[in-house]
Design a protein around this motif. Structure first.
Motif, PDB file in Angstrom:
ATOM      1  N   GLU A  71       0.868  -1.182   0.000  1.00  0.00           N
ATOM      2  CA  GLU A  71       0.000   0.000   0.000  1.00  0.00           C
ATOM      3  C   GLU A  71       0.901   1.226   0.000  1.00  0.00           C
ATOM      4  OE1 GLU A  71      -2.970   2.333   2.990  1.00  0.00           O
ATOM      5  OE2 GLU A  71      -3.226   0.154   2.875  1.00  0.00           O
ATOM      6  N   ILE A  72       0.752   2.037  -1.043  1.00  0.00           N
ATOM      7  CA  ILE A  72       1.531   3.260  -1.154  1.00  0.00           C
ATOM      8  C   ILE A  72       0.547   4.408  -1.301  1.00  0.00           C
ATOM      9  CG2 ILE A  72       3.325   4.491  -2.449  1.00  0.00           C
ATOM     10  CD1 ILE A  72       4.296   1.712  -3.460  1.00  0.00           C
ATOM     11  N   LEU A  73       0.574   5.326  -0.352  1.00  0.00           N
ATOM     12  CA  LEU A  73      -0.331   6.484  -0.331  1.00  0.00           C
ATOM     13  C   LEU A  73      -1.781   6.050  -0.519  1.00  0.00           C
ATOM     14  CD1 LEU A  73       1.917   9.024  -2.250  1.00  0.00           C
ATOM     15  CD2 LEU A  73       1.526   8.863   0.229  1.00  0.00           C
ATOM     16  N   ARG A  74      -2.147   5.017   0.213  1.00  0.00           N
ATOM     17  CA  ARG A  74      -3.512   4.474   0.297  1.00  0.00           C
ATOM     18  C   ARG A  74      -4.006   3.800  -0.980  1.00  0.00           C
ATOM     19  NH1 ARG A  74      -2.673   8.744   3.182  1.00  0.00           N
ATOM     20  NH2 ARG A  74      -3.157   8.808   5.390  1.00  0.00           N
ATOM     21  N   ILE A  75      -3.087   3.429  -1.863  1.00  0.00           N
ATOM     22  CA  ILE A  75      -3.435   2.662  -3.072  1.00  0.00           C
ATOM     23  C   ILE A  75      -2.733   1.311  -2.980  1.00  0.00           C
ATOM     24  CG2 ILE A  75      -3.356   2.541  -5.588  1.00  0.00           C
ATOM     25  CD1 ILE A  75      -3.252   5.549  -5.695  1.00  0.00           C
ATOM     26  N   ILE A  76      -3.472   0.256  -3.284  1.00  0.00           N
ATOM     27  CA  ILE A  76      -2.912  -1.092  -3.242  1.00  0.00           C
ATOM     28  C   ILE A  76      -2.187  -1.387  -4.555  1.00  0.00           C
ATOM     29  CG2 ILE A  76      -3.456  -3.553  -2.981  1.00  0.00           C
ATOM     30  CD1 ILE A  76      -3.968  -1.820  -0.448  1.00  0.00           C
ATOM     31  N   ASN A  77      -0.906  -1.780  -4.448  1.00  0.00           N
ATOM     32  CA  ASN A  77      -0.048  -2.127  -5.593  1.00  0.00           C
ATOM     33  C   ASN A  77      -0.168  -1.117  -6.742  1.00  0.00           C
ATOM     34  OD1 ASN A  77       0.666  -4.402  -4.112  1.00  0.00           O
ATOM     35  ND2 ASN A  77      -0.638  -5.773  -5.270  1.00  0.00           N
ATOM     36  N   PRO A  78       0.041   0.182  -6.450  1.00  0.00           N
ATOM     37  CA  PRO A  78      -0.120   1.181  -7.517  1.00  0.00           C
ATOM     38  C   PRO A  78       0.980   1.104  -8.562  1.00  0.00           C
ATOM     39  CG  PRO A  78       0.913   2.191  -5.624  1.00  0.00           C
ATOM     40  CD  PRO A  78       0.528   0.778  -5.218  1.00  0.00           C
ATOM     41  N   THR A  79       0.700   1.675  -9.723  1.00  0.00           N
ATOM     42  CA  THR A  79       1.735   1.941 -10.717  1.00  0.00           C
ATOM     43  C   THR A  79       2.363   3.276 -10.331  1.00  0.00           C
ATOM     44  OG1 THR A  79       0.576   0.747 -12.465  1.00  0.00           O
ATOM     45  CG2 THR A  79       2.186   2.407 -13.162  1.00  0.00           C
ATOM     46  N   ILE A  80       3.681   3.333 -10.328  1.00  0.00           N
ATOM     47  CA  ILE A  80       4.400   4.570 -10.020  1.00  0.00           C
ATOM     48  C   ILE A  80       5.001   5.081 -11.323  1.00  0.00           C
ATOM     49  CG2 ILE A  80       6.282   5.619  -8.698  1.00  0.00           C
ATOM     50  CD1 ILE A  80       5.925   3.281  -6.673  1.00  0.00           C
ATOM     51  N   VAL A  81       4.663   6.327 -11.691  1.00  0.00           N
ATOM     52  CA  VAL A  81       5.160   6.935 -12.927  1.00  0.00           C
ATOM     53  C   VAL A  81       6.072   8.091 -12.532  1.00  0.00           C
ATOM     54  CG1 VAL A  81       4.517   8.132 -15.052  1.00  0.00           C
ATOM     55  CG2 VAL A  81       3.064   6.286 -14.171  1.00  0.00           C
ATOM     56  N   LEU A  82       7.296   8.089 -13.061  1.00  0.00           N
ATOM     57  CA  LEU A  82       8.225   9.172 -12.729  1.00  0.00           C
ATOM     58  C   LEU A  82       9.143   9.477 -13.889  1.00  0.00           C
ATOM     59  CD1 LEU A  82      11.118   7.536 -11.740  1.00  0.00           C
ATOM     60  CD2 LEU A  82       9.552   6.986  -9.925  1.00  0.00           C
ATOM     61  N   LYS A  83       9.824  10.613 -13.781  1.00  0.00           N
ATOM     62  CA  LYS A  83      10.739  11.051 -14.831  1.00  0.00           C
ATOM     63  C   LYS A  83      12.124  10.468 -14.593  1.00  0.00           C
ATOM     64  CE  LYS A  83       8.285  15.330 -15.600  1.00  0.00           C
ATOM     65  NZ  LYS A  83       8.235  16.755 -15.428  1.00  0.00           N
ATOM     66  N   ALA A  84      12.802  10.156 -15.692  1.00  0.00           N
ATOM     67  CA  ALA A  84      14.176   9.660 -15.589  1.00  0.00           C
ATOM     68  C   ALA A  84      15.008  10.708 -14.863  1.00  0.00           C
ATOM     69  CB  ALA A  84      14.740   9.373 -16.970  1.00  0.00           C
ATOM     70  N   GLY A  85      15.866  10.252 -13.989  1.00  0.00           N
ATOM     71  CA  GLY A  85      16.696  11.151 -13.201  1.00  0.00           C
ATOM     72  C   GLY A  85      16.138  11.398 -11.809  1.00  0.00           C
ATOM     73  N   SER A  86      14.923  10.927 -11.559  1.00  0.00           N
ATOM     74  CA  SER A  86      14.316  11.109 -10.236  1.00  0.00           C
ATOM     75  C   SER A  86      14.923  10.132  -9.234  1.00  0.00           C
ATOM     76  CB  SER A  86      12.807  10.869 -10.297  1.00  0.00           C
ATOM     77  OG  SER A  86      12.185  11.807 -11.126  1.00  0.00           O
ATOM     78  N   GLU A  87      15.052  10.617  -8.016  1.00  0.00           N
ATOM     79  CA  GLU A  87      15.458   9.740  -6.926  1.00  0.00           C
ATOM     80  C   GLU A  87      14.282   9.613  -5.978  1.00  0.00           C
ATOM     81  OE1 GLU A  87      18.902   8.966  -3.583  1.00  0.00           O
ATOM     82  OE2 GLU A  87      19.081  10.676  -4.912  1.00  0.00           O
ATOM     83  N   VAL A  88      13.938   8.378  -5.651  1.00  0.00           N
ATOM     84  CA  VAL A  88      12.821   8.135  -4.754  1.00  0.00           C
ATOM     85  C   VAL A  88      13.366   7.557  -3.454  1.00  0.00           C
ATOM     86  CG1 VAL A  88      10.635   6.934  -4.398  1.00  0.00           C
ATOM     87  CG2 VAL A  88      11.253   7.740  -6.681  1.00  0.00           C
TER      88      VAL A  88
END
Length: 193
Positions: free
Chosen positions: A89-106
């Motif tokens: 669970e990420i930010l209250r979503i179960i198994n979400p898809t995470i979309v980000l820009k290349a170069g991002s650090e999470v």
């Protein structure tokens, strides 16, 4: 008599090796590196980290989290309100898809909130289906490693901090490598563009 004594000593040594290897696999995930439990959260501390950081947009409608730049994401493993314990669970979503820009650090703050199972959070470039985690345990396809975090105990939640720099565009996956978990759906997609 000496050959029986020698056979007994060899048996004890082999049994000890099996126990040590099994313990390393069970407690250390697939790759026993320096990753360890960062600490334990109380219930109130757990609630305080489960917030959306600036630059993050959450779409409940399509179960997607959009990250505009580097961000912090809380990852809860084994949530009781999910359809299955084999969930993130990420930010209250179960198994979400995470979309980000290349170069991002999470920066992931990974917390085991399950009451009876060990879990971990591993990044991979190998897509599902995950029919046999045993074939992946050698590290092929993994971009990160993490020890298994123990289940919650007496209101304390084991957590670990982990950061990853997504430098190249592509499709990646996050999953739990505990035997049977990814195979039963404990994974999600990361899209880097």
């Amino acid at each position: 008599m000496n050959k029986y004594k020698t056979a007994g000593i060899i048996s004890v040594i082999l049994l000890s090796a099996v126990i040590i290897i099994s313990a390393t696999y069970f407690w250390g995930g697939y790759n026993n590196q320096s990753n360890q439990v960062s600490g334990y959260f109380s219930q109130s501390e757990l609630a305080s980290i489960n917030t959306t950081s600036p630059g993050v947009y959450v779409s409940q409608a399509n179960s997607t989290i959009y990250v505009n730049s580097s961000a912090d994401l809380p990852v809860m493993m084994g949530p009781m309100n999910a359809p299955s314990m084999y969930s993130f669970e990420i930010l209250r979503i179960i198994n979400p898809t995470i979309v980000l820009k290349a170069g991002s650090e999470v920066h992931f703050t990974v917390v085991n909130i399950d009451t009876d199972s060990y879990h971990n959070f591993v990044l991979s470039n190998s897509p599902p289906p995950y029919s046999s985690m045993g074939s992946m345990m050698g590290g092929s396809g993994f971009m990160s490693s993490m020890h298994y975090l123990p289940p919650t105990s007496s209101g304390n939640y084991a957590y670990m901090n982990m950061s990853y720099h997504f430098s190249s565009p592509g499709t990646y996956w996050y999953l739990c490598t505990y035997p049977g978990h990814a195979e039963n759906g404990m994974y999600g997609k990361i899209v880097v563009s």
